[in-house]
Design an enzyme around this catalytic site. Sequence first.
Site, PDB file in Angstrom:
ATOM      1  N   ASP A 179     108.985  86.517  27.316  1.00  0.00           N
ATOM      2  CA  ASP A 179     110.146  87.199  27.665  1.00  0.00           C
ATOM      3  C   ASP A 179     110.809  86.527  28.882  1.00  0.00           C
ATOM      4  O   ASP A 179     110.013  86.702  29.943  1.00  0.00           O
ATOM      5  CB  ASP A 179     109.728  88.682  28.087  1.00  0.00           C
ATOM      6  N   HIS A 180     111.735  85.597  28.820  1.00  0.00           N
ATOM      7  CA  HIS A 180     112.121  84.806  29.802  1.00  0.00           C
ATOM      8  C   HIS A 180     112.660  85.611  31.131  1.00  0.00           C
ATOM      9  O   HIS A 180     112.488  85.182  32.370  1.00  0.00           O
ATOM     10  CB  HIS A 180     113.292  83.730  29.713  1.00  0.00           C
ATOM     11  N   HIS A 242     113.715  92.738  27.626  1.00  0.00           N
ATOM     12  CA  HIS A 242     114.171  92.502  28.766  1.00  0.00           C
ATOM     13  C   HIS A 242     114.028  93.762  29.576  1.00  0.00           C
ATOM     14  O   HIS A 242     113.581  93.808  30.725  1.00  0.00           O
ATOM     15  CB  HIS A 242     115.490  91.780  28.794  1.00  0.00           C
TER      16      HIS A 242
END
Length: 489
Positions: A179-180, A242
């Site tokens: 999950d950047h 996110h």
Amino acid sequence: MDAATFILFGSTGDLAKRKLFPALYNLFLEQKMPQHFSFIGLGRKPFTDAEFQSYVEQSLNTFSRRKPSDHSALKAFLGCFRYYALDVNDKAGYVELLKLVQKREQELGIPENRMFYLSVAPEFFDVIASNIKESGLGDTAGWKRLIIEKPFGHDLKSARALNAELSKSFEEEEIYRIDHYLGKPMVQNLETLVSANPVLGALWSNRHIANVQITASETVGVEERAGYYNSAGAIRDMFQNHLLQLLMMTAAISSPMQSAERNIRKQKIGVLRALRPISKEDAAHHIIRGQYGAGAIQEKPAVGYREEPGVDAASMTDTFVAARLWIDNSLWQDVPFYIRTGKRMKDKSTRIVIEFKAGIKEPYGSGEQPTEPNRLTIQINPDEKITLQLNQKNALNNGQLEPVNMEFSMPANQLPDGYELLLFDALRGDATFFAHWEEVELAWEWVQLVLEAFQENRLPLYPYPSGSYGPDAADALLEEQGFHWWQNE
Ligand code: NAD
């Protein structure tokens, strides 16, 4: 760090070009890569090794934060790269790939440590994982790890099915779900910020915090992604992953005074378990969904979502979601967490605002004057910034009480990209900032009822003008508790 082979599925794609090659190159320059390193790029295009290396070089010239200047360093880096054309469904191709991997391992004298990175469409995740196992690529004498990109499933059922498939070929400890947002330096800094600063740590609970507001707003619309976005919406694209990650990261912090446990992933799972479920019947009371209409972004006219190319004129896709969530544990009982995300909003910003409870006593000399609550704003994007708002008497203005800001900021272009931090962690086997399956499953469990409520149109779809802060209805979520959104000032 162990010597290893990095096998990238989708090496001719957009993500590889913009993020992954530059991330590896910057790690290489900082000597954060294994000394002996084999990289094998996969894709459908027929590339020779030399063509692939020059393709990687071009990507570095365009996208890397440090442009290649030292020719010998660049040559050494590119020399690690090989290419193999493989259709993900071609079983025999994996056996040939194994031969290439082994040949390189022997040439470089490196152990069988293999990192598989799936930078391809999600429908290929399970077939690739099973072909890795069947071909013998996964039978290594060293470690093996699998990095996968989002999205992890489309709903609770598909996420469980995907996980069941992946689990046939990889153990949970071997799966690194990216999950950047968890790669962003400020997000990785959150726990330290609070636990290393008793001045914040002592306040980090419902005793002193009135509410938490998490915003991820974009100014862009759907752009060329209508095909994907129509079936995802903001709830799947941003909220389930996110935004819930940001909520977990904020709420999972307990100061050393409260707990000695520093296992962030375990604490995040605890937060999700304590998240109060909402029923479909009650969803409209806690969730606001919206869709952008026509308007203007920085004075430039912008069309509404339904007028965008590839979008149905009657589309019910959510481009904005706001929600009020409650965490029923002793630390956060009675503290509302307000979350919102949207496209075509007034500004581009990802931030967490912590609003503290009002002081018990009237500040000395304030008279009838209302004071603003203290606020800690942690901005994650576009630049990183921490702002603490305090109240003070202004001697230049008759001693009037005024809010003042203490601020520390770091321009984004000076910071490593999130992919650099995440790839470094994955290469050294640290999964702290990757999503554990339990996090993903619990997040889907909470979101599933919302998806169904959306599907059954149990909630209105509020239009909002492009360039605004979203539908007015999102304000009412906070007004019920006597709060309002703190906008980007
Ligand atoms: P892309 O479409 O640009 O690239 C896809 C890659 O898959 C290409 O290398 C292509 O050759 C390969 N491919 C497609 N079909 C194949 C097949 N049958 N056999 C072998 N290879 C095949 O996609 P992308 O933007 O690079 O995204 C990759 C993944 O990363 C997706 O899961 C996406 O959701 C995710 N992601 C991308 C971004 C981004 O910024 N681009 C951000 C977050 C997540």
